[in-house]
Design a protein around this motif. Sequence first.
Motif, PDB file in Angstrom:
ATOM      1  N   TYR A  35     -26.761  84.668  87.229  1.00 36.58           N
ATOM      2  CA  TYR A  35     -25.751  84.570  88.281  1.00 36.58           C
ATOM      3  C   TYR A  35     -25.300  85.966  88.723  1.00 36.58           C
ATOM      4  CZ  TYR A  35     -21.370  83.584  90.684  1.00 36.58           C
ATOM      5  OH  TYR A  35     -20.369  83.537  91.619  1.00 36.58           O
ATOM      6  N   PHE A  36     -24.996  86.823  87.757  1.00 37.67           N
ATOM      7  CA  PHE A  36     -24.531  88.170  88.106  1.00 37.67           C
ATOM      8  C   PHE A  36     -25.664  89.007  88.695  1.00 37.67           C
ATOM      9  CE2 PHE A  36     -21.172  87.317  84.791  1.00 37.67           C
ATOM     10  CZ  PHE A  36     -20.134  87.204  85.711  1.00 37.67           C
ATOM     11  N   SER A  37     -26.895  88.752  88.267  1.00 38.96           N
ATOM     12  CA  SER A  37     -28.011  89.488  88.872  1.00 38.96           C
ATOM     13  C   SER A  37     -28.204  89.073  90.327  1.00 38.96           C
ATOM     14  CB  SER A  37     -29.302  89.241  88.084  1.00 38.96           C
ATOM     15  OG  SER A  37     -29.787  87.927  88.278  1.00 38.96           O
ATOM     16  N   THR A  38     -27.824  87.833  90.645  1.00 42.11           N
ATOM     17  CA  THR A  38     -27.944  87.343  92.023  1.00 42.11           C
ATOM     18  C   THR A  38     -26.806  87.842  92.898  1.00 42.11           C
ATOM     19  OG1 THR A  38     -28.959  85.327  91.137  1.00 42.11           O
ATOM     20  CG2 THR A  38     -28.253  85.267  93.434  1.00 42.11           C
ATOM     21  N   THR A  39     -25.635  87.987  92.322  1.00 36.84           N
ATOM     22  CA  THR A  39     -24.450  88.393  93.104  1.00 36.84           C
ATOM     23  C   THR A  39     -24.195  89.900  93.007  1.00 36.84           C
ATOM     24  OG1 THR A  39     -23.058  87.793  91.205  1.00 36.84           O
ATOM     25  CG2 THR A  39     -23.381  86.121  92.920  1.00 36.84           C
ATOM     26  N   ASP A  40     -23.895  90.386  91.805  1.00 39.89           N
ATOM     27  CA  ASP A  40     -23.527  91.802  91.642  1.00 39.89           C
ATOM     28  C   ASP A  40     -24.695  92.741  91.863  1.00 39.89           C
ATOM     29  OD1 ASP A  40     -21.210  90.597  90.981  1.00 39.89           O
ATOM     30  OD2 ASP A  40     -21.019  91.434  88.969  1.00 39.89           O
ATOM     31  N   ASP A  41     -25.890  92.316  91.456  1.00 39.98           N
ATOM     32  CA  ASP A  41     -27.069  93.189  91.570  1.00 39.98           C
ATOM     33  C   ASP A  41     -27.952  92.807  92.753  1.00 39.98           C
ATOM     34  OD1 ASP A  41     -26.164  94.465  89.369  1.00 39.98           O
ATOM     35  OD2 ASP A  41     -27.715  93.777  88.000  1.00 39.98           O
ATOM     36  N   ALA A  42     -27.412  92.080  93.701  1.00 41.35           N
ATOM     37  CA  ALA A  42     -28.210  91.673  94.864  1.00 41.35           C
ATOM     38  C   ALA A  42     -28.767  92.900  95.575  1.00 41.35           C
ATOM     39  CB  ALA A  42     -27.351  90.857  95.823  1.00 41.35           C
ATOM     40  N   GLY A  43     -30.047  92.881  95.854  1.00 37.55           N
ATOM     41  CA  GLY A  43     -30.684  93.990  96.550  1.00 37.55           C
ATOM     42  C   GLY A  43     -31.264  95.038  95.619  1.00 37.55           C
ATOM     43  N   LYS A  44     -30.903  95.027  94.341  1.00 36.81           N
ATOM     44  CA  LYS A  44     -31.449  95.993  93.395  1.00 36.81           C
ATOM     45  C   LYS A  44     -32.805  95.524  92.886  1.00 36.81           C
ATOM     46  CE  LYS A  44     -26.970  97.630  91.648  1.00 36.81           C
ATOM     47  NZ  LYS A  44     -26.143  97.789  90.430  1.00 36.81           N
ATOM     48  N   ALA A  45     -33.775  96.397  92.938  1.00 38.30           N
ATOM     49  CA  ALA A  45     -35.108  96.036  92.461  1.00 38.30           C
ATOM     50  C   ALA A  45     -35.115  95.823  90.967  1.00 38.30           C
ATOM     51  CB  ALA A  45     -36.113  97.120  92.857  1.00 38.30           C
ATOM     52  N   ASP A  46     -34.365  96.661  90.240  1.00 38.31           N
ATOM     53  CA  ASP A  46     -34.318  96.552  88.787  1.00 38.31           C
ATOM     54  C   ASP A  46     -32.897  96.207  88.382  1.00 38.31           C
ATOM     55  OD1 ASP A  46     -35.074  96.609  86.149  1.00 38.31           O
ATOM     56  OD2 ASP A  46     -34.672  98.758  85.922  1.00 38.31           O
ATOM     57  N   SER A  47     -32.732  95.062  87.766  1.00 36.75           N
ATOM     58  CA  SER A  47     -31.399  94.588  87.402  1.00 36.75           C
ATOM     59  C   SER A  47     -31.323  94.365  85.899  1.00 36.75           C
ATOM     60  CB  SER A  47     -31.075  93.282  88.136  1.00 36.75           C
ATOM     61  OG  SER A  47     -29.934  92.675  87.596  1.00 36.75           O
ATOM     62  N   SER A  48     -30.360  95.005  85.243  1.00 36.15           N
ATOM     63  CA  SER A  48     -30.170  94.780  83.808  1.00 36.15           C
ATOM     64  C   SER A  48     -29.709  93.353  83.549  1.00 36.15           C
ATOM     65  CB  SER A  48     -29.146  95.771  83.249  1.00 36.15           C
ATOM     66  OG  SER A  48     -27.916  95.673  83.953  1.00 36.15           O
ATOM     67  N   TRP A  49     -28.926  92.786  84.478  1.00 34.68           N
ATOM     68  CA  TRP A  49     -28.508  91.396  84.337  1.00 34.68           C
ATOM     69  C   TRP A  49     -29.731  90.460  84.361  1.00 34.68           C
ATOM     70  CZ3 TRP A  49     -24.308  90.042  82.228  1.00 34.68           C
ATOM     71  CH2 TRP A  49     -23.084  90.688  82.467  1.00 34.68           C
ATOM     72  N   GLN A  50     -30.689  90.776  85.232  1.00 35.29           N
ATOM     73  CA  GLN A  50     -31.888  89.946  85.311  1.00 35.29           C
ATOM     74  C   GLN A  50     -32.678  90.025  84.004  1.00 35.29           C
ATOM     75  OE1 GLN A  50     -34.582  91.039  88.452  1.00 35.29           O
ATOM     76  NE2 GLN A  50     -35.843  89.215  88.214  1.00 35.29           N
ATOM     77  N   ASN A  51     -32.790  91.221  83.432  1.00 37.08           N
ATOM     78  CA  ASN A  51     -33.507  91.370  82.170  1.00 37.08           C
ATOM     79  C   ASN A  51     -32.826  90.597  81.049  1.00 37.08           C
ATOM     80  OD1 ASN A  51     -35.480  93.027  83.285  1.00 37.08           O
ATOM     81  ND2 ASN A  51     -34.256  94.896  82.967  1.00 37.08           N
ATOM     82  N   ILE A  52     -31.506  90.669  81.017  1.00 37.94           N
ATOM     83  CA  ILE A  52     -30.765  89.909  79.998  1.00 37.94           C
ATOM     84  C   ILE A  52     -30.994  88.412  80.195  1.00 37.94           C
ATOM     85  CG2 ILE A  52     -28.465  89.308  79.134  1.00 37.94           C
ATOM     86  CD1 ILE A  52     -27.573  92.146  79.865  1.00 37.94           C
ATOM     87  N   GLY A  53     -30.975  87.981  81.467  1.00 36.36           N
ATOM     88  CA  GLY A  53     -31.212  86.568  81.773  1.00 36.36           C
ATOM     89  C   GLY A  53     -32.574  86.109  81.290  1.00 36.36           C
TER      90      GLY A  53
END
Length: 843
Positions: A35-53
């Motif tokens: 959720y946070f990778s979609t909202t807070d990290d929107a537009g970032k190619a590399d997201s730490s939230w996405q990796n945690i997810g």
Amino acid sequence: MDIAFKGEHLLQGQIGQFFIILSFGSALLSFLSYYFSTTDDAGKADSSWQNIGRWAFYANVLSIIGIGVCLFNIIYNHYFEYHYVWAYTSRSLPTRYIISAFWNGQEGGFLLWLFWEALLGLFLIFKAGTWERPVMTVVALSQVVLASMVLGVEIFGMKLGSSPFLLLRDSMEGPIFSRPDYLSFIKDGQGMVPSLQNYWMIIHPPTLFLGFASIVVPFAYSVAGLWQKRYQEWIAPAIPYALFGCMILGTGVVMGSFWAYESLNFGGFWAWDPVENASIFPWLTLVGAVHVLVVYKNTGHSYFTATMLTMISFVLVWYSSFLNRSGILGETSVHSFTDLGMFWQLVTGVVIFLAIMVYLLVKHFKTMPITKKDEETYSREFWMFVGSVFLGLSCFHLIVVTSVPVWNAIFHLNIAPPADAARMKHYNVVQSSFVVLITILTAVAQFLKYKRTDVRRFAITTGVYLFFAAVVTALIAFATGVNKMHFVYILAMWGSVYSVTANGKMLADAFKGKIKLAGAAVAHIGFALMLVGALIAAGTSDVISINNTGEGFTADFAKENNPRENILVYRNQPLKMGDYMVTYLGDSISAPEHFYKVNYKKVDAAGKVAEDFTLWPKVQVNKGSLASSPDTKHYLFHDLYTHITMTNSISESEEPGAEKDGTQADEDDEKSYDAPIPHEVAIGDTINFREGFMVLKKLNKGVKVQNIPLKDNDISVGAQLEIVSHGKTYTAEPIYLIKDGGVYDFSKKVADAGLKLRFSKIIPEKNKVEITVLQQKESAKKYIVMRAITFPYINFFWGGSIIMVIGFILSIFRRKNEMKVVPVAVKQGATKGVGKRQPVSLK
């Protein structure tokens, strides 16, 4: 004071419970991270939230596998200290059903659902691309809700979920559980319901739950599309997943029909049971969604309808689960689970996904893409849309009627569910009306082109095929007896035949170079053939076990069965039944199943045996009553279906508490025979008895008597007898023994002839012997009461289902290959837009 219980295997359960908590926690972490990778990290190619997810979801997958390993271990080893194992298995359960015991209970079903959804999530992580973050947010949320159903913890006095690792002593009360050695008194589990002991139950639930799980994917894409305002882009990647969901869920439902046909004794493949109905709610709406998604992808029309149908399909998966698992259908369905105290938790599951759907549709309604121009009436997309609407209405009717217990609970009503016959008639007539419209529309659409069709050519072509279908339908109706049915069924047959012919033309065109059109045509042909088979088989099935004797059996029997449709067959006494002579030849036991050998013979006019085959219907003793499963003789154009409705030949060993000592058993055995009748006979003489005759063939001296050693002065003689009864020949050799001055005789039973024979005396002065004959009493003769039904042309139903699945597979490959092609709606100017609904030009 804590009690040190003996013999418990707690480690496996503790590890399993740890994995359950880990699955819930990791799913929650994955949901929040995505959720946070979609909202807070929107537009970032590399997201730490996405990796945690991602890593949290990997942990979720591993934890679910761990739960499965621990649960299977306690089931396989019969650890009855666990309530799940005790409630759904027994030591006598065949090994092949140990696997199906995994999902026999509600908790196992949720775990199976979790497992399939976890695998789909893994696939999406690697294949979803730019959709991964929003799509996996939804998938992880679904995993959170599912995992909560098996948590089995109490929070603030409220029970959350039901764990499969709950101990028996924690789930039940009784003085036995205050004993440290309580397990020594629990010798076995309750076992599995006999009707579930069928190979279809090994493959049907996994397929059905994969279908339920797969619907989360198109739902997740539709949520992501609205959430991210990527209104058109989600359509193309969602279509293959929606087709996959239709295929798998449809296959699972048909497998359930196979199971009902082969294992249940109501005499058919679909009973409109509320749980059966609930299983097709999401299938109907998802099939409608697929068609409207294709319409939008090609023309830009019907965006809202496509999105709404896609979303509601997953909401209906949860509503179906609520109906099945909340206990609310307990009085109206034989298939539903009892309430495990999760009623409101299941309601919450439905509300969560319904709220997401409503919120997004309302919030984005004004910015959704629309078209400036109305659809042409003579266009394929228009009639595909209309057909999808009727699918939705068909589903709506099923939901309204099936949910009567829900309406009673909500509005404090007291609407009684209709009796079985009235329910079947209601559903058959109403749903057949929808079939007429839907099948005709699936055919009409094949003669139309996208955008616009030449009206004159369309009218001529459609008229020719409708007339041809009417002629074929008339021939079928008079050949099979469908013409005697309700006129709606005949119309439904007409629509189904029309669909087969029209889509057959489309398939022929596909082989001429339009191969990409083959998938839809094949799926439609399969669906129509299923309907043809269902209409003929259900509408013209014929009970051939007609009872003309007036025998009503018992009052209890008449409450559950129609005595007129059941015949009484004594063992080894052939009985005329329709075109057949049926003979109950005997029975055998393969614990826990009791099989009955029923021979069928058909004799032609010349007296020759035209057919000779044997069926093995079976029963089990289940809590004092018989649970019967049919056996079926399959022909190319019909089935002959046979099941046992009553019998007196269940052996004592199958009844609880039936063990007796030898003396008591002998006394009971003698009581089942008429008074003994002695006969003085010489070699070659004949003895007549009530149901045949026997001949003394010879006397054999020095025969061995079991394990009794013979001395030189001992005498043993066997009387070799040939018995003929009801056209069958048997042999028996009762023995006369003189040992140590004492006289003994060893009787022989000929169970199939109902005889007990004793070599009771040697009469040397007459050169004769005495043979004593005991005949089984008429009341003690073994018998079965059976019902036999023919189902004409039912192979159209089974064959059509296979063809439909093949069509879905072809369509999946087609749509998958099209994913790289820019949708028409996007090419023609549809934009995300903010603030107002954006028109899509169709110029």
